[in-house]
Design a protein around this motif. Sequence first.
Motif, PDB file in Angstrom:
ATOM      1  N   THR A   1      -0.170  11.378  -3.501  1.00 26.48           N
ATOM      2  CA  THR A   1      -1.849  10.718  -3.118  1.00 26.48           C
ATOM      3  C   THR A   1      -1.386   9.221  -3.238  1.00 26.48           C
ATOM      4  OG1 THR A   1      -2.563  12.763  -3.584  1.00 26.48           O
ATOM      5  CG2 THR A   1      -3.978  11.153  -3.094  1.00 26.48           C
ATOM      6  N   VAL A   2      -1.114   8.903  -4.204  1.00 28.46           N
ATOM      7  CA  VAL A   2      -0.987   7.384  -4.804  1.00 28.46           C
ATOM      8  C   VAL A   2       0.041   6.669  -3.684  1.00 28.46           C
ATOM      9  CG1 VAL A   2       0.374   5.706  -6.437  1.00 28.46           C
ATOM     10  CG2 VAL A   2      -1.093   7.884  -7.334  1.00 28.46           C
ATOM     11  N   ILE A   3       1.049   7.483  -3.285  1.00 27.45           N
ATOM     12  CA  ILE A   3       1.911   6.824  -2.160  1.00 27.45           C
ATOM     13  C   ILE A   3       1.204   6.715  -0.967  1.00 27.45           C
ATOM     14  CG2 ILE A   3       3.949   7.092  -0.845  1.00 27.45           C
ATOM     15  CD1 ILE A   3       5.532   8.236  -3.213  1.00 27.45           C
ATOM     16  N   LEU A   4       0.357   7.707  -0.524  1.00 34.48           N
ATOM     17  CA  LEU A   4      -0.133   7.730   0.608  1.00 34.48           C
ATOM     18  C   LEU A   4      -1.472   6.869   0.896  1.00 34.48           C
ATOM     19  CD1 LEU A   4      -0.795  11.690   1.314  1.00 34.48           C
ATOM     20  CD2 LEU A   4       0.777   9.982   2.558  1.00 34.48           C
ATOM     21  N   VAL A   5      -2.307   6.656  -0.066  1.00 33.81           N
ATOM     22  CA  VAL A   5      -3.145   5.689  -0.291  1.00 33.81           C
ATOM     23  C   VAL A   5      -2.548   4.187  -0.154  1.00 33.81           C
ATOM     24  CG1 VAL A   5      -5.051   4.577  -1.736  1.00 33.81           C
ATOM     25  CG2 VAL A   5      -4.884   6.932  -1.509  1.00 33.81           C
ATOM     26  N   GLY A   6      -1.405   3.954  -0.915  1.00 37.90           N
ATOM     27  CA  GLY A   6      -0.793   2.828  -0.915  1.00 37.90           C
ATOM     28  C   GLY A   6      -0.168   2.415   0.287  1.00 37.90           C
TER      29      GLY A   6
ATOM     30  N   PHE B   1      -1.227   3.613   3.162  1.00 39.09           N
ATOM     31  CA  PHE B   1      -2.068   3.439   4.263  1.00 39.09           C
ATOM     32  C   PHE B   1      -2.848   2.161   4.104  1.00 39.09           C
ATOM     33  CE2 PHE B   1      -6.827   3.522   5.014  1.00 39.09           C
ATOM     34  CZ  PHE B   1      -6.727   3.774   6.390  1.00 39.09           C
ATOM     35  N   VAL B   2      -3.007   1.451   3.000  1.00 38.23           N
ATOM     36  CA  VAL B   2      -3.509   0.280   2.822  1.00 38.23           C
ATOM     37  C   VAL B   2      -2.698  -0.801   3.266  1.00 38.23           C
ATOM     38  CG1 VAL B   2      -4.711  -1.645   1.181  1.00 38.23           C
ATOM     39  CG2 VAL B   2      -5.012   0.782   1.208  1.00 38.23           C
ATOM     40  N   GLU B   3      -1.443  -0.841   2.645  1.00 39.20           N
ATOM     41  CA  GLU B   3      -0.360  -1.824   3.008  1.00 39.20           C
ATOM     42  C   GLU B   3       0.040  -1.944   4.426  1.00 39.20           C
ATOM     43  OE1 GLU B   3       2.828  -1.651  -0.094  1.00 39.20           O
ATOM     44  OE2 GLU B   3       1.085  -1.702  -1.554  1.00 39.20           O
ATOM     45  N   ASN B   4       0.319  -0.596   4.962  1.00 39.66           N
ATOM     46  CA  ASN B   4       0.918  -0.641   6.269  1.00 39.66           C
ATOM     47  C   ASN B   4      -0.184  -0.248   7.395  1.00 39.66           C
ATOM     48  OD1 ASN B   4       3.197  -0.692   4.931  1.00 39.66           O
ATOM     49  ND2 ASN B   4       4.254   1.110   5.642  1.00 39.66           N
ATOM     50  N   VAL B   5      -1.159   0.251   7.172  1.00 40.49           N
ATOM     51  CA  VAL B   5      -2.257   0.291   8.107  1.00 40.49           C
ATOM     52  C   VAL B   5      -3.365  -0.932   8.126  1.00 40.49           C
ATOM     53  CG1 VAL B   5      -4.010   1.992   9.125  1.00 40.49           C
ATOM     54  CG2 VAL B   5      -1.831   2.733   8.272  1.00 40.49           C
ATOM     55  N   ILE B   6      -3.853  -1.110   7.084  1.00 36.29           N
ATOM     56  CA  ILE B   6      -5.120  -1.958   6.972  1.00 36.29           C
ATOM     57  C   ILE B   6      -4.374  -3.397   7.053  1.00 36.29           C
ATOM     58  CG2 ILE B   6      -6.782  -2.883   5.832  1.00 36.29           C
ATOM     59  CD1 ILE B   6      -7.547  -0.304   4.634  1.00 36.29           C
TER      60      ILE B   6
END
Lengths: 282, 299
Positions: B270-275, B277-282
């Motif tokens: 989950t930590v990876i996924l959130v990271g 998501f923010v870095e590579n998507v947002i």
Amino acid sequence: MAKRNGSAAGIKPAADTTQPILNVDGVTLQYKTKEHLITATYRVGFDVYPADRFVLLGPSGCGKSTLLKGIAGYMKPVEGAIRLKGREISEPGPDRVMVFQEFDQLLPWKTVKQNIIFALHNGGKTDTAAEAEEIAMEYITKVKLTGFEDTFPHMLSGGMKQRVAIARGMAMEPDVLLMDEPFAALDALTRLQMQKELLQLWEDTHFTVLFVTHSIEEALIVGSRILVMSPHPGQVKAELNAHHLNHDNVGDKKFAKVQQHIHDMLFADRILEEDVQPGARG
Amino acid sequence: MSTMPNVLVRSEFEAADIGKAETGDVARKLTLFERISDMNSVRKLSILVLVIAAWELYTRFSGVSELILPKFSATAEALYLAVVSEQLLAMVWNSMTVLVTGYAIGLAIATLLTTAATMTRFGNDILSTLTAMLNPLPAIALLPLALLWFGLGADAIIFTLLHSVIWPVALNAHVGFMSVSETQRMVGQNYGLRGLVYVAKLLIPAAFPQILMGLKIGWAYAWRTLIAAELVFGGSISDTSEGASGGLGWFIFANQMDLQIAHVFAGLFTVILVGVFVENVIFNAIENRTVRRWGMQAR
């Protein structure tokens, strides 16, 4: 300034030409580097009249670019005065628009059209968005960039970028357009094309332009009057007429004679050869 | 001239008629395979699939203990269970709330510092001295002190987050402002921009690549600091009220205590996924709409 007397063809401007629009009076400009105080120009004086294509010509180090910065208001003379329509210049302003040599003069985060609108809006030229848009499109058409109005500057070639910068400057309809070696970073063929287009634009509206170059040929083609400057520090060497010369005369005896004359004038001071490009083709 | 070397003089010619090129195409459409293998996401995804396959095969056939390394399938199941019945999403939300609070306050302070540094030499000295001193200090090292000052709770975490956000953001923004080209500054002044309008309309967009870089680094630091801080005393936070009020770090910590190793892995994922998501998507979306669109950053 209503300078759009498009019908008036030829060199003779119709409007009030007896009064100089720009008066440079005994101007000495100095700037500091880390170790030295450099005197860029020493007591330089000249008058620019409406519809002049006034060229500052000289080798590197003659202070011609510094002089242009002084006229633009980026630096103050330590001696003498620069007056635009009688008022002394104190700071940069949209009544004197500068076109630079560097391509990054266009704001990369704005499209071609937005760059021009940005200038019109912030320069206080227009009140409504529709009006700004209309003027912007008019000048984009003038510099033959129709179809590129929504393009960002990084997608344009060097020549196109300079065209946008010229359009942006002209759209402001400044009292005098200041051009600091605007074509120096272009390839030879594009430069030739740009010189021709600049002259065509001038035929249209007879704007007043102050043009800095170190190419004698470019000075003769573009200019109607040429201020020849000597270097270290920059001083006035001569003021010559060139309104009778353009691209068609390149290679003529008449053209070659003036060219040689200026060349001799500059080289009389034993200026380093690479500083001046007497034969730099267009 | 006599000094000219001898050259072979050949006859000149001009092509009378240039025919159509008959060999090869001027522009050929790429094949489907060429286009698919050019897609970054496809290539990266295939690496991910390989890693997962290797993991699953290893855990199935090597007989490694579930307590050391759970199977991928078990981890995926744990992740699903945690989301469905253990309020993992609420924990992620808790973590993000703390993070966004700290990030926002950090940005505000960084803006003040950068403005001062851009306007005055004194401000410049303050910023460069403080940055040189405090930037190398890992934010998590301030946690013990923060606990002492603010007690156990979100305030202490927010304080450490501030430290991880302010310096990289302020430093990058300041460097960005300083490196705006002289030509662009002169253009701005030419069209009458002065003072704060000049900053807002010229300096900020012109320095945006560096500003964005600072924002990204600040976010990355903050995210790592947050998880680390929650791991250290996440337990205390979860005690503050009934139900799930802990964060993601606490989820990992608590499950490790209960020897729920598959859940620990699920938490890490989950930590990876959130990271990601923010870095590579947002941030990627912001970059695509700004600096990349403007050609101010490669690719």
